[in-house]
Design a protein around this motif. Structure first.
Motif, mmCIF file in Angstrom:
data_model
loop_
_atom_site.group_PDB
_atom_site.id
_atom_site.type_symbol
_atom_site.label_atom_id
_atom_site.label_comp_id
_atom_site.label_asym_id
_atom_site.label_seq_id
_atom_site.Cartn_x
_atom_site.Cartn_y
_atom_site.Cartn_z
ATOM 1 N N TYR A 67 0.957 -1.341 -0.113
ATOM 2 C CA TYR A 67 -0.034 -0.032 -0.016
ATOM 3 C C TYR A 67 0.768 1.058 -0.122
ATOM 4 O O TYR A 67 1.981 1.238 0.407
ATOM 5 C CB TYR A 67 -0.819 0.009 1.254
ATOM 6 N N HIS A 68 0.441 2.312 -0.271
ATOM 7 C CA HIS A 68 0.874 3.696 -0.345
ATOM 8 C C HIS A 68 -0.308 4.768 0.420
ATOM 9 O O HIS A 68 -1.149 4.895 -0.074
ATOM 10 C CB HIS A 68 1.278 4.258 -1.781
ATOM 11 N N ALA A 69 0.320 5.009 1.689
ATOM 12 C CA ALA A 69 -0.756 6.036 2.483
ATOM 13 C C ALA A 69 -0.393 7.539 2.017
ATOM 14 O O ALA A 69 0.670 7.880 2.609
ATOM 15 C CB ALA A 69 -0.481 5.838 3.893
ATOM 16 N N ARG A 70 -1.009 7.986 1.223
ATOM 17 C CA ARG A 70 -0.567 9.118 0.350
ATOM 18 C C ARG A 70 -0.955 10.444 1.155
ATOM 19 O O ARG A 70 -2.048 10.428 2.105
ATOM 20 C CB ARG A 70 -1.116 9.369 -0.933
ATOM 21 N N GLN A 71 -0.217 11.596 1.231
ATOM 22 C CA GLN A 71 -0.874 12.870 1.806
ATOM 23 C C GLN A 71 -0.884 12.457 3.211
ATOM 24 O O GLN A 71 0.045 12.280 3.851
ATOM 25 C CB GLN A 71 -2.115 13.363 1.167
ATOM 26 N N ASN A 72 -2.116 12.791 3.780
ATOM 27 C CA ASN A 72 -2.455 12.747 5.046
ATOM 28 C C ASN A 72 -2.936 11.529 5.661
ATOM 29 O O ASN A 72 -3.403 11.422 6.947
ATOM 30 C CB ASN A 72 -3.561 13.846 5.632
ATOM 31 N N ASN A 73 -2.888 10.440 4.923
ATOM 32 C CA ASN A 73 -3.515 8.944 5.331
ATOM 33 C C ASN A 73 -2.591 8.419 6.150
ATOM 34 O O ASN A 73 -1.409 8.491 6.033
ATOM 35 C CB ASN A 73 -3.926 8.238 4.199
ATOM 36 N N GLU A 74 -3.207 7.517 7.003
ATOM 37 C CA GLU A 74 -2.506 6.659 8.108
ATOM 38 C C GLU A 74 -3.162 5.144 8.047
ATOM 39 O O GLU A 74 -4.602 5.181 8.216
ATOM 40 C CB GLU A 74 -2.233 7.298 9.430
ATOM 41 N N LEU A 75 -2.300 4.122 8.053
ATOM 42 C CA LEU A 75 -3.038 2.974 8.473
ATOM 43 C C LEU A 75 -2.769 2.772 9.836
ATOM 44 O O LEU A 75 -1.879 2.709 10.389
ATOM 45 C CB LEU A 75 -2.015 2.022 7.615
ATOM 46 N N ILE A 76 -3.982 2.811 10.320
ATOM 47 C CA ILE A 76 -4.065 2.697 11.702
ATOM 48 C C ILE A 76 -4.404 1.345 12.698
ATOM 49 O O ILE A 76 -4.014 1.171 13.706
ATOM 50 C CB ILE A 76 -4.971 3.800 12.549
ATOM 51 N N GLU A 77 -5.094 0.381 11.691
ATOM 52 C CA GLU A 77 -5.357 -0.809 12.361
ATOM 53 C C GLU A 77 -5.454 -1.853 11.172
ATOM 54 O O GLU A 77 -5.803 -1.395 10.136
ATOM 55 C CB GLU A 77 -6.745 -0.845 13.036
ATOM 56 N N VAL A 78 -5.309 -2.727 11.459
ATOM 57 C CA VAL A 78 -5.341 -4.340 10.383
ATOM 58 C C VAL A 78 -6.070 -5.285 11.456
ATOM 59 O O VAL A 78 -5.385 -5.667 12.526
ATOM 60 C CB VAL A 78 -3.797 -4.529 9.992
ATOM 61 N N HIS A 79 -7.072 -5.647 10.906
ATOM 62 C CA HIS A 79 -7.691 -6.849 11.413
ATOM 63 C C HIS A 79 -7.766 -8.110 10.532
ATOM 64 O O HIS A 79 -7.808 -8.073 9.161
ATOM 65 C CB HIS A 79 -9.123 -6.746 11.789
ATOM 66 N N VAL A 80 -7.498 -9.573 10.876
ATOM 67 C CA VAL A 80 -7.346 -10.648 10.019
ATOM 68 C C VAL A 80 -8.742 -11.767 10.568
ATOM 69 O O VAL A 80 -8.660 -11.768 11.724
ATOM 70 C CB VAL A 80 -6.292 -11.232 10.106
ATOM 71 N N PHE A 81 -9.465 -12.100 9.673
ATOM 72 C CA PHE A 81 -10.578 -13.006 10.064
ATOM 73 C C PHE A 81 -10.425 -14.189 9.058
ATOM 74 O O PHE A 81 -9.966 -14.050 8.038
ATOM 75 C CB PHE A 81 -11.750 -12.302 9.425
#
Length: 154
Positions: A67-81
């Motif tokens: 992934y690429h979190a561009r500009q002001n985005n942040e990856l803050i959680e990842v859930h696996v099901f």
């Protein structure tokens, strides 16, 4: 008998947002989601899952999201099901930047999430929570590909 690795991947354009109407741009090399200013959005990734091979249930080692979190985005959680059951949760992150070009190594990769879950029963889904920290400007979150590393004892 030995453990055999089975890696399964999908193109980023298979990802979809939880919010209907979220601006989404699909291309042959991935998908871009536009996250509105001041909002967080859930994005879902269906991982092709080899649940049973040779009468042996899969063991999920890790999931990978390019992934690429561009500009002001942040990856803050990842859930696996695994089907309806959450088997792993990664939170407290604030990952930014470009992690779309390959699987990262080292001690703290930002696109590899170690799960180590035996006996996968149904199918793996990965859910990302992406936050736009700007209160005034929309920003983009790009996914090029995603997948998982599975093991079978054959």
């Amino acid at each position: 008998m030995a453990d055999k690795l089975y890696a399964s991947w999908a193109s980023g354009y298979a990802a979809f947002p939880e919010t209907a109407g979220l601006r989404t741009f699909r291309q042959g090399f991935g998908v871009t989601f536009t996250i509105p200013a001041g909002r967080a959005e859930w994005i879902h990734l269906p991982v092709p899952t080899p649940v049973i091979v040779g009468n042996d249930r899969a063991n999920l080692e890790k999931v990978i999201v390019l992934y690429h979190a561009r500009q002001n985005n942040e990856l803050i959680e990842v859930h696996v099901f695994d089907g309806p059951r959450r088997i792993s949760k990664f939170s407290g992150m604030r990952f930014t930047g470009d992690h779309s070009q390959g699987v990262e190594g080292g001690l703290s990769p930002k696109n590899v999430f170690v799960v180590r879950q035996p006996d996968i029963a149904f199918g793996i889904g990965v859910t990302l929570l992406v936050s736009n920290t700007s209160r005034t400007t929309d920003s983009e979150f790009f996914i090029s590909s995603f997948g998982g590393d599975f093991f079978h004892t054959l």
